[in-house]
Design an enzyme around this catalytic site. Structure first.
Site, PDB file in Angstrom:
ATOM      1  N   GLU A   1      -0.698 -15.336  -3.139  1.00 38.90           N
ATOM      2  CA  GLU A   1      -0.794 -13.934  -3.549  1.00 38.90           C
ATOM      3  C   GLU A   1      -1.981 -13.255  -2.876  1.00 38.90           C
ATOM      4  O   GLU A   1      -1.884 -12.104  -2.427  1.00 38.90           O
ATOM      5  CB  GLU A   1      -0.926 -13.839  -5.066  1.00 38.90           C
ATOM      6  CG  GLU A   1      -1.055 -12.407  -5.583  1.00 38.90           C
ATOM      7  CD  GLU A   1      -1.164 -12.321  -7.089  1.00 38.90           C
ATOM      8  OE1 GLU A   1      -1.493 -11.224  -7.580  1.00 38.90           O
ATOM      9  OE2 GLU A   1      -0.927 -13.336  -7.777  1.00 38.90           O
TER      10      GLU A   1
ATOM     11  N   ILE B   1       5.768  -9.865 -12.880  1.00 38.54           N
ATOM     12  CA  ILE B   1       5.039 -10.932 -13.542  1.00 38.54           C
ATOM     13  C   ILE B   1       3.983 -10.296 -14.430  1.00 38.54           C
ATOM     14  O   ILE B   1       3.264  -9.378 -13.997  1.00 38.54           O
ATOM     15  CB  ILE B   1       4.416 -11.927 -12.536  1.00 38.54           C
ATOM     16  CG1 ILE B   1       3.740 -13.088 -13.281  1.00 38.54           C
ATOM     17  CG2 ILE B   1       3.467 -11.247 -11.567  1.00 38.54           C
ATOM     18  CD1 ILE B   1       3.413 -14.278 -12.392  1.00 38.54           C
TER      19      ILE B   1
ATOM     20  N   GLN C   1     -13.594  10.739   5.844  1.00 36.30           N
ATOM     21  CA  GLN C   1     -14.741  11.525   6.299  1.00 36.30           C
ATOM     22  C   GLN C   1     -14.475  12.144   7.667  1.00 36.30           C
ATOM     23  O   GLN C   1     -14.795  13.315   7.902  1.00 36.30           O
ATOM     24  CB  GLN C   1     -15.993  10.643   6.359  1.00 36.30           C
ATOM     25  CG  GLN C   1     -17.293  11.402   6.586  1.00 36.30           C
ATOM     26  CD  GLN C   1     -17.714  12.229   5.383  1.00 36.30           C
ATOM     27  OE1 GLN C   1     -17.267  11.965   4.265  1.00 36.30           O
ATOM     28  NE2 GLN C   1     -18.556  13.223   5.598  1.00 36.30           N
TER      29      GLN C   1
END
Length: 379
Positions: free
Chosen positions: A244, A124, A338
């Site tokens: 979405e 899209i 980290q």
């Protein structure tokens, strides 16, 4: 710690099938796909044969008529495995619903079975060089000329853009109007005047083809308009965007859960000053903090999934979910890098890839700043 009650034995079996498929057919090749800048078409076709593409599509259009939980399982397993090159979610759960909900019977019968089988790959095209989250600002035009539209303009940051055979293009059918002038058109990439630009070199998601697209006098039949009339595109986009954003939330939490587990395994094995890193209070506290945050976000995400299944997930709630889960995903990735120390910065470690992949989640689907604005407007 908190059981997920949304998934039954059938879905657990489906999840196992997806996980095994990805372990055998995707994970061993993903490093090469990162170098290639895209996954293989064979992967799409194999996934289609097993029903992993467009599982929610009705059987008459090539799907299996499953509910959205099956799509959620596919998204979660792809994300959990760190296989960010696989663009199935956009194809199956963004593009396909637009066609199912707004396309003519002719378009549905022509495209949806091919999408479910993996015969064609779709995308899209919303974003443009000068218009990202502000969809009203698109400059691409589709001007009517008899029984065709003449499409001109360009798009960028298009997922599946290089591999796509068909693209939903957001265009202005009435350039004088703002949102009311937007329409959605189905455009095949083989048509004359449609050109694919370069495969963009991104910070992360190296195996995901992300492309520029150019349209120069592309002739698009009027029958390829989504909806019953011009100017419905913006409303169609707004109606589909909550789904979405739910999908982004689902992938964010699955990725964060995977990163947390990779890190737990690492700090149990890695030693510093003669003892495993997990024995240090700072490590335990960081892991505990992340676990609490991820668990809370998982409960929120599953509740939004329930609302979506009930067709009750509204725009502000989906925006909150997208903003919260992707911000959390990025925080978790940073903490996990980290805790891996120098190895966390090495591309061969999954956490390094996941850290790089995660950053875009706060940008696409509408930036998180836009998500906050959407929520604020609902006060």
């Amino acid at each position: 710690m908190i059981p997920r009650t949304l998934f039954d034995a059938d879905l657990d079996g489906f999840r196992d099938s997806v996980r095994k498929f990805l372990e055998q057919e995707a994970a061993p090749y993903h490093e090469q796909w990162e170098k290639d800048g895209q996954v293989s078409r064979e992967l799409w076709q194999k996934a289609g044969e097993l029903g992993f593409l467009c599982p929610t599509m009705p059987e008459e259009y090539g799907g299996v008529g499953a509910d959205f939980r099956y799509s959620a399982v596919v998204m979660e397993e792809v994300s959990r495995a760190g296989l960010s090159g696989i663009g199935w979610t956009l194809h199956s759960d963004i593009v396909a619903p637009y066609i199912l909900n707004y396309g003519s019977e002719e378009l549905k019968k022509h495209y949806l079975p091919k999408m479910a089988s993996g015969e064609i790959i779709t995308a899209i095209a919303m974003s443009e060089p000068g218009a990202g989250s502000d969809l009203q600002g698109v400059k691409t035009t589709a001007l009517k000329d008899g029984d065709h539209y003449i499409l001109n303009g360009s798009k960028t940051f298009i997922t599946n853009g290089q591999m796509a055979d068909m693209v939903i293009v957001v265009a202005k059918t009435d350039p004088k109007e703002g949102a009311k002038g937007i329409s959605l058109l189905l455009v095949e990439t083989a048509w004359e005047g449609f050109e694919k630009g370069q495969n963009l070199n991104k910070v992360g998601m190296k195996a995901q083809d992300t492309s520029e697209l150019f349209f120069q006098d592309v002739t698009v039949p009027v029958t390829h308009l989504l909806g019953s009339m011009e100017g419905q595109g913006f409303l169609q986009l707004m109606q589909e965007l909550p789904a979405e954003r739910l999908q982004i939330g689902l992938t964010a939490i699955a990725s964060a859960e995977a990163a947390w587990q990779w890190t737990l395994d690492y700090v149990k094995e890695r030693k510093a000053f003669g003892k495993p890193v997990i024995k240090f209070q700072n490590t335990r506290f960081k892991m505990a903090e992340m676990k609490a945050d991820i668990t809370a976000a998982r409960v929120f995400t599953d509740r939004c999934l329930e609302l979506h299944l009930e067709k009750k997930l509204d725009i502000p709630t989906a925006a909150m979910l997208k903003q919260y889960t992707t911000d959390l995903q990025c925080r978790v990735m940073d903490e996990c890098v980290q805790l891996h120390g120098g190895y966390g910065y090495m591309w061969e470690y999954p956490i390094a890839r996941a850290w790089a992949d995660s950053r875009v989640q706060r940008i696409y689907g509408g930036t998180n700043e836009i998500m906050k604005e959407i929520v604020a407007r609902a006060f």
